[in-house]
Design a protein around this motif. Sequence first.
Motif, PDB file in Angstrom:
ATOM      1  N   MET A 138      46.452  46.835  47.288  1.00  0.00           N
ATOM      2  CA  MET A 138      46.282  45.654  48.155  1.00  0.00           C
ATOM      3  C   MET A 138      47.503  45.531  49.062  1.00  0.00           C
ATOM      4  SD  MET A 138      45.825  41.754  46.795  1.00  0.00           S
ATOM      5  CE  MET A 138      46.107  40.321  47.757  1.00  0.00           C
ATOM      6  N   LYS A 139      47.237  45.379  50.371  1.00  0.00           N
ATOM      7  CA  LYS A 139      48.355  45.268  51.307  1.00  0.00           C
ATOM      8  C   LYS A 139      47.905  44.494  52.543  1.00  0.00           C
ATOM      9  CE  LYS A 139      51.848  47.924  53.753  1.00  0.00           C
ATOM     10  NZ  LYS A 139      52.367  49.230  54.152  1.00  0.00           N
ATOM     11  N   PHE A 140      48.714  43.490  52.941  1.00  0.00           N
ATOM     12  CA  PHE A 140      48.377  42.747  54.158  1.00  0.00           C
ATOM     13  C   PHE A 140      49.625  42.107  54.757  1.00  0.00           C
ATOM     14  CE2 PHE A 140      47.922  39.631  50.711  1.00  0.00           C
ATOM     15  CZ  PHE A 140      48.567  38.504  51.215  1.00  0.00           C
ATOM     16  N   THR A 141      49.501  41.732  56.035  1.00  0.00           N
ATOM     17  CA  THR A 141      50.543  40.972  56.740  1.00  0.00           C
ATOM     18  C   THR A 141      49.876  39.730  57.315  1.00  0.00           C
ATOM     19  OG1 THR A 141      51.630  43.036  57.347  1.00  0.00           O
ATOM     20  CG2 THR A 141      52.272  41.077  58.592  1.00  0.00           C
ATOM     21  N   MET A 142      50.527  38.575  57.188  1.00  0.00           N
ATOM     22  CA  MET A 142      49.911  37.363  57.734  1.00  0.00           C
ATOM     23  C   MET A 142      50.961  36.302  58.072  1.00  0.00           C
ATOM     24  SD  MET A 142      48.108  35.382  54.534  1.00  0.00           S
ATOM     25  CE  MET A 142      47.512  34.064  55.587  1.00  0.00           C
ATOM     26  N   LYS A 143      50.517  35.259  58.761  1.00  0.00           N
ATOM     27  CA  LYS A 143      51.379  34.123  59.085  1.00  0.00           C
ATOM     28  C   LYS A 143      51.710  33.359  57.802  1.00  0.00           C
ATOM     29  CE  LYS A 143      51.399  34.311  63.665  1.00  0.00           C
ATOM     30  NZ  LYS A 143      52.635  34.837  64.251  1.00  0.00           N
ATOM     31  N   ARG A 144      52.992  33.102  57.612  1.00  0.00           N
ATOM     32  CA  ARG A 144      53.443  32.441  56.379  1.00  0.00           C
ATOM     33  C   ARG A 144      52.909  31.016  56.270  1.00  0.00           C
ATOM     34  NH1 ARG A 144      58.395  29.693  54.660  1.00  0.00           N
ATOM     35  NH2 ARG A 144      58.937  29.467  56.847  1.00  0.00           N
ATOM     36  N   ASP A 145      52.840  30.281  57.408  1.00  0.00           N
ATOM     37  CA  ASP A 145      52.418  28.873  57.327  1.00  0.00           C
ATOM     38  C   ASP A 145      50.959  28.750  56.901  1.00  0.00           C
ATOM     39  OD1 ASP A 145      51.470  29.862  59.720  1.00  0.00           O
ATOM     40  OD2 ASP A 145      51.690  27.975  60.805  1.00  0.00           O
ATOM     41  N   ARG A 146      50.109  29.733  57.286  1.00  0.00           N
ATOM     42  CA  ARG A 146      48.693  29.673  56.866  1.00  0.00           C
ATOM     43  C   ARG A 146      48.573  29.893  55.360  1.00  0.00           C
ATOM     44  NH1 ARG A 146      44.778  30.016  60.962  1.00  0.00           N
ATOM     45  NH2 ARG A 146      43.303  29.662  59.276  1.00  0.00           N
ATOM     46  N   LEU A 147      49.392  30.812  54.842  1.00  0.00           N
ATOM     47  CA  LEU A 147      49.357  31.054  53.398  1.00  0.00           C
ATOM     48  C   LEU A 147      49.918  29.847  52.645  1.00  0.00           C
ATOM     49  CD1 LEU A 147      48.712  32.901  51.081  1.00  0.00           C
ATOM     50  CD2 LEU A 147      50.818  34.164  51.498  1.00  0.00           C
ATOM     51  N   LEU A 148      50.987  29.244  53.181  1.00  0.00           N
ATOM     52  CA  LEU A 148      51.574  28.060  52.537  1.00  0.00           C
ATOM     53  C   LEU A 148      50.588  26.896  52.482  1.00  0.00           C
ATOM     54  CD1 LEU A 148      55.288  27.493  53.595  1.00  0.00           C
ATOM     55  CD2 LEU A 148      54.326  27.382  51.306  1.00  0.00           C
ATOM     56  N   GLN A 149      49.835  26.735  53.561  1.00  0.00           N
ATOM     57  CA  GLN A 149      48.821  25.666  53.619  1.00  0.00           C
ATOM     58  C   GLN A 149      47.808  25.838  52.494  1.00  0.00           C
ATOM     59  OE1 GLN A 149      47.334  25.590  57.645  1.00  0.00           O
ATOM     60  NE2 GLN A 149      45.894  23.983  57.186  1.00  0.00           N
ATOM     61  N   ALA A 150      47.350  27.084  52.293  1.00  0.00           N
ATOM     62  CA  ALA A 150      46.391  27.370  51.224  1.00  0.00           C
ATOM     63  C   ALA A 150      47.025  27.138  49.851  1.00  0.00           C
ATOM     64  CB  ALA A 150      45.892  28.809  51.340  1.00  0.00           C
ATOM     65  N   LEU A 151      48.284  27.548  49.700  1.00  0.00           N
ATOM     66  CA  LEU A 151      48.968  27.355  48.416  1.00  0.00           C
ATOM     67  C   LEU A 151      49.126  25.871  48.099  1.00  0.00           C
ATOM     68  CD1 LEU A 151      51.797  30.067  48.545  1.00  0.00           C
ATOM     69  CD2 LEU A 151      49.666  30.146  47.266  1.00  0.00           C
ATOM     70  N   ASN A 152      49.454  25.057  49.105  1.00  0.00           N
ATOM     71  CA  ASN A 152      49.583  23.613  48.890  1.00  0.00           C
ATOM     72  C   ASN A 152      48.302  23.026  48.329  1.00  0.00           C
ATOM     73  OD1 ASN A 152      52.195  23.389  49.714  1.00  0.00           O
ATOM     74  ND2 ASN A 152      51.705  22.878  51.835  1.00  0.00           N
ATOM     75  N   ASP A 153      47.169  23.502  48.820  1.00  0.00           N
ATOM     76  CA  ASP A 153      45.877  23.006  48.321  1.00  0.00           C
ATOM     77  C   ASP A 153      45.641  23.442  46.878  1.00  0.00           C
ATOM     78  OD1 ASP A 153      45.342  21.783  50.704  1.00  0.00           O
ATOM     79  OD2 ASP A 153      44.002  23.338  51.459  1.00  0.00           O
ATOM     80  N   VAL A 154      45.771  24.734  46.604  1.00  0.00           N
ATOM     81  CA  VAL A 154      45.356  25.229  45.282  1.00  0.00           C
ATOM     82  C   VAL A 154      46.374  24.886  44.189  1.00  0.00           C
ATOM     83  CG1 VAL A 154      43.971  27.086  46.271  1.00  0.00           C
ATOM     84  CG2 VAL A 154      46.298  27.568  45.527  1.00  0.00           C
ATOM     85  N   MET A 155      47.633  24.626  44.552  1.00  0.00           N
ATOM     86  CA  MET A 155      48.630  24.256  43.528  1.00  0.00           C
ATOM     87  C   MET A 155      48.223  22.977  42.797  1.00  0.00           C
ATOM     88  SD  MET A 155      51.169  26.398  43.185  1.00  0.00           S
ATOM     89  CE  MET A 155      52.520  25.505  42.429  1.00  0.00           C
ATOM     90  N   LYS A 156      47.419  22.122  43.456  1.00  0.00           N
ATOM     91  CA  LYS A 156      46.965  20.876  42.806  1.00  0.00           C
ATOM     92  C   LYS A 156      46.052  21.168  41.616  1.00  0.00           C
ATOM     93  CE  LYS A 156      47.270  18.120  47.056  1.00  0.00           C
ATOM     94  NZ  LYS A 156      47.785  19.107  47.977  1.00  0.00           N
ATOM     95  N   PRO A 197      62.496  33.635  55.231  1.00  0.00           N
ATOM     96  CA  PRO A 197      63.196  33.325  56.484  1.00  0.00           C
ATOM     97  C   PRO A 197      62.356  33.442  57.757  1.00  0.00           C
ATOM     98  CG  PRO A 197      63.806  35.513  55.695  1.00  0.00           C
ATOM     99  CD  PRO A 197      62.926  34.919  54.654  1.00  0.00           C
ATOM    100  N   GLU A 198      61.304  34.275  57.751  1.00  0.00           N
ATOM    101  CA  GLU A 198      60.558  34.540  58.991  1.00  0.00           C
ATOM    102  C   GLU A 198      59.154  33.930  58.936  1.00  0.00           C
ATOM    103  OE1 GLU A 198      61.842  36.091  61.657  1.00  0.00           O
ATOM    104  OE2 GLU A 198      63.768  36.454  60.656  1.00  0.00           O
ATOM    105  N   ASP A 199      58.466  33.920  60.090  1.00  0.00           N
ATOM    106  CA  ASP A 199      57.112  33.346  60.182  1.00  0.00           C
ATOM    107  C   ASP A 199      56.034  34.266  59.627  1.00  0.00           C
ATOM    108  OD1 ASP A 199      58.084  31.097  61.336  1.00  0.00           O
ATOM    109  OD2 ASP A 199      57.782  31.779  63.394  1.00  0.00           O
ATOM    110  N   GLU A 200      56.348  35.552  59.489  1.00  0.00           N
ATOM    111  CA  GLU A 200      55.362  36.507  58.966  1.00  0.00           C
ATOM    112  C   GLU A 200      55.788  36.997  57.599  1.00  0.00           C
ATOM    113  OE1 GLU A 200      54.244  39.728  61.531  1.00  0.00           O
ATOM    114  OE2 GLU A 200      52.653  38.503  62.388  1.00  0.00           O
ATOM    115  N   VAL A 201      54.792  37.318  56.773  1.00  0.00           N
ATOM    116  CA  VAL A 201      55.083  37.843  55.443  1.00  0.00           C
ATOM    117  C   VAL A 201      54.225  39.089  55.203  1.00  0.00           C
ATOM    118  CG1 VAL A 201      53.409  36.223  54.401  1.00  0.00           C
ATOM    119  CG2 VAL A 201      55.124  37.297  52.970  1.00  0.00           C
ATOM    120  N   ASP A 202      54.847  40.120  54.619  1.00  0.00           N
ATOM    121  CA  ASP A 202      54.123  41.338  54.181  1.00  0.00           C
ATOM    122  C   ASP A 202      54.008  41.286  52.677  1.00  0.00           C
ATOM    123  OD1 ASP A 202      53.998  42.660  56.725  1.00  0.00           O
ATOM    124  OD2 ASP A 202      56.144  43.064  56.526  1.00  0.00           O
ATOM    125  N   LEU A 203      52.806  41.546  52.160  1.00  0.00           N
ATOM    126  CA  LEU A 203      52.616  41.571  50.708  1.00  0.00           C
ATOM    127  C   LEU A 203      51.920  42.870  50.323  1.00  0.00           C
ATOM    128  CD1 LEU A 203      51.772  38.620  48.424  1.00  0.00           C
ATOM    129  CD2 LEU A 203      50.492  40.733  48.118  1.00  0.00           C
TER     130      LEU A 203
END
Length: 378
Positions: free
Chosen positions: A1-19, A90-96
Amino acid sequence: MKFTMKRDRLLQALNDVMKGISSKTTLPILTGIKLDLNNSGLTVTGSNSDMAIQTFIEAVDNENLVIDIHTEGSIVLPARIFNEIMRKLPEDEVDLTVNDHYQTHIQSGKSEFHVLGLDATEYPLLPELKDEYRFDLPANVLKSIIRETVFAVSTSESRPVLTGVHWQIKNDELICVATDSHRLAKRIIKLDHEVEESFSAVIPGKSLNELSKLIGDSTELIQIAITPQQVLFKTKTVFFYSRLIEGNFPDTSRLIPSEYETTVTMNGKSLFQAIDRASLLAREERNNIVQVKSNEENMVEVSSNSPEVGKVKEEIQTTSLIGEQLKISFSAKYMMDALKSLEGKEVTIEFTGPMRPFILKPVNDEAILQLIVPVRTY
């Protein structure tokens, strides 16, 4: 599994599911967040034994590339740590990248993390809701139903069924009731479409509280699907599952008085503030009791008395006061919770005697009702 994406979009999803994630769980894998990547986007899931939240991020949104997908796959990562890492990159993009043995490499700018993941096939599957009972509600209406009822659920597990809100559909109305046996909150919604059969379900108060944090005040329709064990609330991007509470909810209709000795109409905000002030002294006592009595001049007097601290009294003008003289004691907290849910509107309060339950409702609105059981103080 490998992808690059905007960090804020992933954070938004994490904020929802952490509940949906609890540190207290019998299944260790549920302390993790599941990431599931296919060619259409990324599904993020958080769950505990009572509820699950799933959100989907499309790879392409409005012709803009959100996720650059290299290899599909799935992984479960420790929720708290992964969320903290995402917030502090530190940056707006994240590689996982997920390597062999679930080793997960996270990179953003010059920052690199190596996190040990878990096998996603071990993660419990979410229920597939078939044969379910379906209807829609606007988000703002659903949010108001929760606000006007959920505060009255019981916090004691001695009667589990009272820790939820009873949802019932009959005669094309949704009737929502919560009670802890000392107070009751009821909200009726007229459905704008015909419903063929009636149904009944008890939804945990904790689940509804978390759902309320996820939905906005828009008129976006939320799809609701109910089976005998589960309920699903579905927005455009979020699926919120909750188990239902087993057991028969008590018949509360007979608790609501049909005749009244005294009816008072007054400004809800003024009454709330007076009770709030009176409870400053009442709080010093263990039971937080406030007394209300009427007088000849269409005024009501709110008072409390604490032998160790002192006493307080305040008079409030009513809009109307019809019926017999009134003297009643009740929990300041219960009254303030009820008034808060009515949002400071002009309220009508109907009393049937010093030791009988009394009713609060907005003037000219039969759809919302609060009931409080008074307290004996003599």
